[in-house]
Scaffold this motif. Sequence first.
Motif, PDB file in Angstrom:
ATOM      1  N   LEU A 131       0.839  -1.204   0.000  1.00  0.00           N
ATOM      2  CA  LEU A 131       0.000   0.000   0.000  1.00  0.00           C
ATOM      3  C   LEU A 131       0.870   1.249   0.000  1.00  0.00           C
ATOM      4  O   LEU A 131       0.575   2.214  -0.711  1.00  0.00           O
ATOM      5  CB  LEU A 131      -0.924  -0.009   1.219  1.00  0.00           C
ATOM      6  CG  LEU A 131      -1.779   1.232   1.440  1.00  0.00           C
ATOM      7  CD1 LEU A 131      -2.693   1.507   0.251  1.00  0.00           C
ATOM      8  CD2 LEU A 131      -2.587   1.090   2.728  1.00  0.00           C
ATOM      9  N   TYR A 132       1.962   1.244   0.754  1.00  0.00           N
ATOM     10  CA  TYR A 132       2.858   2.402   0.815  1.00  0.00           C
ATOM     11  C   TYR A 132       3.340   2.825  -0.574  1.00  0.00           C
ATOM     12  O   TYR A 132       3.374   4.012  -0.882  1.00  0.00           O
ATOM     13  CB  TYR A 132       4.065   2.102   1.718  1.00  0.00           C
ATOM     14  CG  TYR A 132       5.142   3.151   1.630  1.00  0.00           C
ATOM     15  CD1 TYR A 132       4.964   4.407   2.214  1.00  0.00           C
ATOM     16  CD2 TYR A 132       6.334   2.906   0.947  1.00  0.00           C
ATOM     17  CE1 TYR A 132       5.954   5.370   2.125  1.00  0.00           C
ATOM     18  CE2 TYR A 132       7.319   3.867   0.867  1.00  0.00           C
ATOM     19  CZ  TYR A 132       7.126   5.093   1.449  1.00  0.00           C
ATOM     20  OH  TYR A 132       8.089   6.059   1.364  1.00  0.00           O
ATOM     21  N   HIS A 133       3.687   1.867  -1.405  1.00  0.00           N
ATOM     22  CA  HIS A 133       4.187   2.202  -2.740  1.00  0.00           C
ATOM     23  C   HIS A 133       3.121   2.918  -3.572  1.00  0.00           C
ATOM     24  O   HIS A 133       3.454   3.809  -4.363  1.00  0.00           O
ATOM     25  CB  HIS A 133       4.724   0.962  -3.447  1.00  0.00           C
ATOM     26  CG  HIS A 133       5.974   0.449  -2.802  1.00  0.00           C
ATOM     27  ND1 HIS A 133       7.160   1.142  -2.806  1.00  0.00           N
ATOM     28  CD2 HIS A 133       6.217  -0.678  -2.091  1.00  0.00           C
ATOM     29  CE1 HIS A 133       8.077   0.469  -2.145  1.00  0.00           C
ATOM     30  NE2 HIS A 133       7.526  -0.633  -1.695  1.00  0.00           N
ATOM     31  N   ALA A 134       1.863   2.572  -3.385  1.00  0.00           N
ATOM     32  CA  ALA A 134       0.779   3.290  -4.067  1.00  0.00           C
ATOM     33  C   ALA A 134       0.518   4.633  -3.401  1.00  0.00           C
ATOM     34  O   ALA A 134       0.310   5.642  -4.084  1.00  0.00           O
ATOM     35  CB  ALA A 134      -0.490   2.444  -4.082  1.00  0.00           C
ATOM     36  N   VAL A 135       0.560   4.666  -2.067  1.00  0.00           N
ATOM     37  CA  VAL A 135       0.292   5.911  -1.330  1.00  0.00           C
ATOM     38  C   VAL A 135       1.299   6.989  -1.690  1.00  0.00           C
ATOM     39  O   VAL A 135       0.930   8.142  -1.928  1.00  0.00           O
ATOM     40  CB  VAL A 135       0.296   5.658   0.197  1.00  0.00           C
ATOM     41  CG1 VAL A 135       0.377   6.964   0.979  1.00  0.00           C
ATOM     42  CG2 VAL A 135      -0.930   4.875   0.615  1.00  0.00           C
ATOM     43  N   LYS A 136       2.578   6.647  -1.747  1.00  0.00           N
ATOM     44  CA  LYS A 136       3.588   7.681  -1.984  1.00  0.00           C
ATOM     45  C   LYS A 136       3.458   8.316  -3.363  1.00  0.00           C
ATOM     46  O   LYS A 136       3.949   9.411  -3.576  1.00  0.00           O
ATOM     47  CB  LYS A 136       4.992   7.147  -1.726  1.00  0.00           C
ATOM     48  CG  LYS A 136       5.497   6.146  -2.721  1.00  0.00           C
ATOM     49  CD  LYS A 136       6.896   5.697  -2.329  1.00  0.00           C
ATOM     50  CE  LYS A 136       7.484   4.791  -3.370  1.00  0.00           C
ATOM     51  NZ  LYS A 136       8.854   4.414  -3.057  1.00  0.00           N
TER      52      LYS A 136
END
Length: 118
Positions: A13-18
Amino acid sequence: MDAAVSFSDPIALYHAVKRSWSAETISDPFDPANPCRNQCAVTALAVHHHFGGDIMKTATKGGTHFYNRIDGRTWDLAADQFDEPIPYDNQLTSTDEAHDHATPAQLQVLLRNIDANR
């Protein structure tokens, strides 16, 4: 909002959030040099949407910082905004308090951007 797990783990999820933070996901001015600056509340709400768990908070010199605890582990997807270690107090808080710092509209924009950046 019920948890809608659609990522294998918070790191995915972090990779999409950033790639999803924008001027529309915060009330403060957006800083392209530090895109996660002031995005902690809306990010914690988005993580909660996808994984459930708890929303946590801690005091920093810049104010209240929000993050998540999922299955007993701390996940802070907006930690990169700081240039020094975060003094985690691990105070349990609520979606209501996080919404005091991020509007439902900002959360909807972030969730839409995350979906587009899978």
